[in-house]
Motif scaffolding. Sequence first.
Motif, PDB file in Angstrom:
ATOM      1  N   THR A 118      -2.104   5.405  -0.131  1.00  0.00           N
ATOM      2  CA  THR A 118      -2.769   3.907  -0.129  1.00  0.00           C
ATOM      3  C   THR A 118      -3.775   3.658   1.279  1.00  0.00           C
ATOM      4  O   THR A 118      -4.854   3.155   1.269  1.00  0.00           O
ATOM      5  CB  THR A 118      -1.688   3.035   0.065  1.00  0.00           C
ATOM      6  N   SER A 119      -3.274   4.568   2.407  1.00  0.00           N
ATOM      7  CA  SER A 119      -3.948   4.400   3.428  1.00  0.00           C
ATOM      8  C   SER A 119      -5.343   4.917   3.246  1.00  0.00           C
ATOM      9  O   SER A 119      -6.355   4.616   3.792  1.00  0.00           O
ATOM     10  CB  SER A 119      -3.461   5.056   4.526  1.00  0.00           C
ATOM     11  N   GLY A 149      -7.590   3.402   0.986  1.00  0.00           N
ATOM     12  CA  GLY A 149      -8.226   2.039   1.719  1.00  0.00           C
ATOM     13  C   GLY A 149      -9.601   2.576   2.189  1.00  0.00           C
ATOM     14  O   GLY A 149     -10.400   1.630   2.332  1.00  0.00           O
ATOM     15  N   HIS A 150      -9.395   3.654   2.913  1.00  0.00           N
ATOM     16  CA  HIS A 150     -10.800   4.089   3.681  1.00  0.00           C
ATOM     17  C   HIS A 150     -11.712   4.280   2.576  1.00  0.00           C
ATOM     18  O   HIS A 150     -13.090   4.261   2.996  1.00  0.00           O
ATOM     19  CB  HIS A 150     -10.529   5.135   4.786  1.00  0.00           C
ATOM     20  N   LYS A 174     -13.461   1.077  -0.079  1.00  0.00           N
ATOM     21  CA  LYS A 174     -13.833  -0.023   0.389  1.00  0.00           C
ATOM     22  C   LYS A 174     -14.724  -1.128  -0.448  1.00  0.00           C
ATOM     23  O   LYS A 174     -15.807  -0.464  -1.237  1.00  0.00           O
ATOM     24  CB  LYS A 174     -14.470   0.064   1.969  1.00  0.00           C
ATOM     25  N   GLU A 213      -8.524  -3.095  -6.561  1.00  0.00           N
ATOM     26  CA  GLU A 213      -7.703  -1.936  -6.189  1.00  0.00           C
ATOM     27  C   GLU A 213      -7.131  -2.162  -4.506  1.00  0.00           C
ATOM     28  O   GLU A 213      -5.975  -1.673  -4.361  1.00  0.00           O
ATOM     29  CB  GLU A 213      -8.651  -0.720  -6.159  1.00  0.00           C
ATOM     30  N   ASP A 214      -7.999  -2.854  -3.725  1.00  0.00           N
ATOM     31  CA  ASP A 214      -7.714  -3.120  -2.325  1.00  0.00           C
ATOM     32  C   ASP A 214      -6.151  -3.986  -2.430  1.00  0.00           C
ATOM     33  O   ASP A 214      -5.435  -3.759  -1.432  1.00  0.00           O
ATOM     34  CB  ASP A 214      -8.501  -3.819  -1.606  1.00  0.00           C
ATOM     35  N   LYS A 215      -6.311  -4.989  -3.214  1.00  0.00           N
ATOM     36  CA  LYS A 215      -5.139  -5.680  -3.524  1.00  0.00           C
ATOM     37  C   LYS A 215      -3.898  -5.055  -3.822  1.00  0.00           C
ATOM     38  O   LYS A 215      -2.808  -5.079  -3.258  1.00  0.00           O
ATOM     39  CB  LYS A 215      -5.440  -6.985  -4.110  1.00  0.00           C
ATOM     40  N   ASN A 258      -3.377  -1.939  -3.771  1.00  0.00           N
ATOM     41  CA  ASN A 258      -2.775  -1.023  -2.674  1.00  0.00           C
ATOM     42  C   ASN A 258      -2.180  -1.526  -1.515  1.00  0.00           C
ATOM     43  O   ASN A 258      -1.209  -1.166  -0.842  1.00  0.00           O
ATOM     44  CB  ASN A 258      -4.108  -0.153  -2.163  1.00  0.00           C
ATOM     45  N   SER A 259      -2.646  -2.780  -1.264  1.00  0.00           N
ATOM     46  CA  SER A 259      -2.091  -3.568   0.119  1.00  0.00           C
ATOM     47  C   SER A 259      -0.629  -3.855  -0.412  1.00  0.00           C
ATOM     48  O   SER A 259       0.340  -3.933   0.350  1.00  0.00           O
ATOM     49  CB  SER A 259      -2.955  -4.665   0.356  1.00  0.00           C
ATOM     50  N   GLN A 294       1.581  -0.768  -0.625  1.00  0.00           N
ATOM     51  CA  GLN A 294       1.728  -0.213   0.678  1.00  0.00           C
ATOM     52  C   GLN A 294       2.914  -1.005   1.390  1.00  0.00           C
ATOM     53  O   GLN A 294       3.581  -0.395   2.176  1.00  0.00           O
ATOM     54  CB  GLN A 294       0.247  -0.475   1.407  1.00  0.00           C
TER      55      GLN A 294
END
Length: 301
Positions: A248-249, A252-253, A256, A261-263, A265-266, A269
């Motif tokens: 997930t880290s 995230g990089h 972006k 997907e950011d949500k 992953n968060s 995570q």
Amino acid sequence: MVSKTEEEQIKNLESQVDNGGGGVWEYLCLVRKLKLRRSHKVLKHGLHILNNSKARSALGPEEWTLYEQVAVAAMDCNSLDVAKDCIKVLQKKFPQSRRVERLQAMLLEAKGLWTEADKAYASLLEENTLDQVVHKRRAAMAKAQGNMSLAIEIITKYLEVFMADHEAWRELAEIYVSLQMYKQAAFCYEELILSQPTIPLYHLAYADVLYTLGGLENIQTAKKYYASTIDLTGGKNIKAIFGICLCTSAIGHLSKGRNKEDKENSELQSLSVVALEKEYKQKAPNKTALLNAALRNLRLN
């Protein structure tokens, strides 16, 4: 793979035998059935029976099976004189046995007489090209000499015939990983997962390989297989949980701007971090500081 019931059974029997409580023959049979490496114990307890004429004769035809089992264990333990004596007994009883000839070849291998052992194995394969043990011994001998390319060649040819041999696929995968040939290792783990989809070890190893290969697609797939490992182990695999954190880290990089997907992953995570912290507090409270430092480095804490 050994089931939990079998693990418990062997553990109880082993404790019983080690403390002089009997059940030695039952223990030796179970070790042989489950194909476990308990060489020192097999050598000790097996010799105890073989050196007792009354106990030995009570085995009937199984006496010869025990001689073979002790011979192999003795070679593992570098007790080559014991192995030689056991093989002599078997050779006298079964003078034309290819199985005994295989033991003799293994003894040559154990002595480090590689050329002689290879000739003996080649002779056995001329008589029976489908002897799986001999093929595996040749691969093991190549590995012992550090000739990984030959080991790969032998196992690959073997798998062309014995495609369902999970142990061989796993061995090949581990050789590829040791040589940093991760794409080839990934293929092996894919075969293992297809044939045995409920074994978490294969999911975890495949995820590790994909994460090592890197790239957004590989890491996204690795995350799925870390998740399936967690699911198959009832949430108890710490390495897989930490693997989720790593993925997930990294995602995230690498992704972006992809809000959905950011949500996801968060959320994943956060759940992974909570699960990790809980496991460490319960099982390794003295290492929670190291965990927190690792999570900070990943910017997850």
